[in-house]
Design a protein around this motif. Structure first.
Motif, short mmCIF file in Angstrom:
data_model
loop_
_atom_site.label_atom_id
_atom_site.label_comp_id
_atom_site.label_asym_id
_atom_site.label_seq_id
_atom_site.Cartn_x
_atom_site.Cartn_y
_atom_site.Cartn_z
N GLN A 6 0.83 -1.20 0.00
CA GLN A 6 0.00 0.00 0.00
C GLN A 6 0.88 1.26 0.00
O GLN A 6 1.85 1.34 0.73
N PRO A 7 0.52 2.26 -0.81
CA PRO A 7 1.28 3.51 -0.81
C PRO A 7 1.16 4.24 0.52
O PRO A 7 0.12 4.17 1.18
N THR A 8 2.22 4.92 0.93
CA THR A 8 2.23 5.60 2.22
C THR A 8 2.36 7.11 2.09
O THR A 8 2.35 7.81 3.10
N SER A 9 2.49 7.64 0.89
CA SER A 9 2.64 9.08 0.71
C SER A 9 1.60 9.59 -0.27
O SER A 9 0.96 8.80 -0.99
N LEU A 10 1.43 10.89 -0.31
CA LEU A 10 0.48 11.49 -1.25
C LEU A 10 0.87 11.15 -2.69
O LEU A 10 0.02 10.75 -3.49
N ILE A 11 2.14 11.27 -3.00
CA ILE A 11 2.60 10.94 -4.35
C ILE A 11 2.36 9.46 -4.63
O ILE A 11 1.91 9.09 -5.72
N GLY A 12 2.63 8.61 -3.66
CA GLY A 12 2.37 7.18 -3.82
C GLY A 12 0.91 6.88 -4.10
O GLY A 12 0.58 6.06 -4.96
N TRP A 13 0.02 7.55 -3.37
CA TRP A 13 -1.42 7.37 -3.60
C TRP A 13 -1.82 7.86 -4.99
O TRP A 13 -2.59 7.20 -5.68
N MET A 14 -1.29 9.03 -5.37
CA MET A 14 -1.62 9.56 -6.71
C MET A 14 -1.15 8.61 -7.80
O MET A 14 -1.87 8.36 -8.77
N GLN A 15 0.06 8.08 -7.64
CA GLN A 15 0.59 7.15 -8.64
C GLN A 15 -0.22 5.86 -8.68
O GLN A 15 -0.43 5.29 -9.75
N ALA A 16 -0.71 5.41 -7.53
CA ALA A 16 -1.53 4.20 -7.48
C ALA A 16 -2.88 4.42 -8.15
O ALA A 16 -3.41 3.53 -8.81
#
Length: 109
Positions: A6-16
């Motif tokens: 699971q993504p843990t950062s804002l950028i990670g969430w956006m990329q997901a």
């Protein structure tokens, strides 16, 4: 316990959610809009007008330049997105000035 998939950062969430390319374009566009807002507040350009049409290709071009530089530097995707934001905010003139200040004046023909 944290799930490492699971993504843990804002950028990670956006990329997901959007994918890396769309995230890059969103970040580049937002950075150019922040720059435009600061210029408009300072009275150097109007808030709305046809001049805003140039911000989209500028954002895309700066995103391409930033991604190429980040790839050349071997930076991870999250850092690359941050580099895209900074370079897009600076724009072509700002990036040129940054390079000129860092490595000296450009040679005269």
């Amino acid at each position: 316990m944290h799930d490492p998939t699971q993504p843990t950062s804002l950028i990670g969430w956006m990329q997901a959610i959007f994918g890396g390319g769309v995230t890059t374009l969103i970040v580049a566009g937002l950075a150019r809009l922040i720059w435009h807002g600061q210029e408009a507040r300072a009275g150097r350009r109007p808030w709305i007008g046809w001049h805003l049409a140039w911000e989209a290709p500028t954002a895309v071009a700066m995103a391409v330049v930033a991604e190429a530089g980040a790839s050349w530097g071997g930076l991870p995707p999250t850092v690359t997105t941050g580099v895209v934001a900074v370079v897009s905010y600076l724009g072509p003139r700002g990036l040129f000035e940054l390079i000129e200040r860092r490595w000296g004046a450009s040679p005269k023909p």
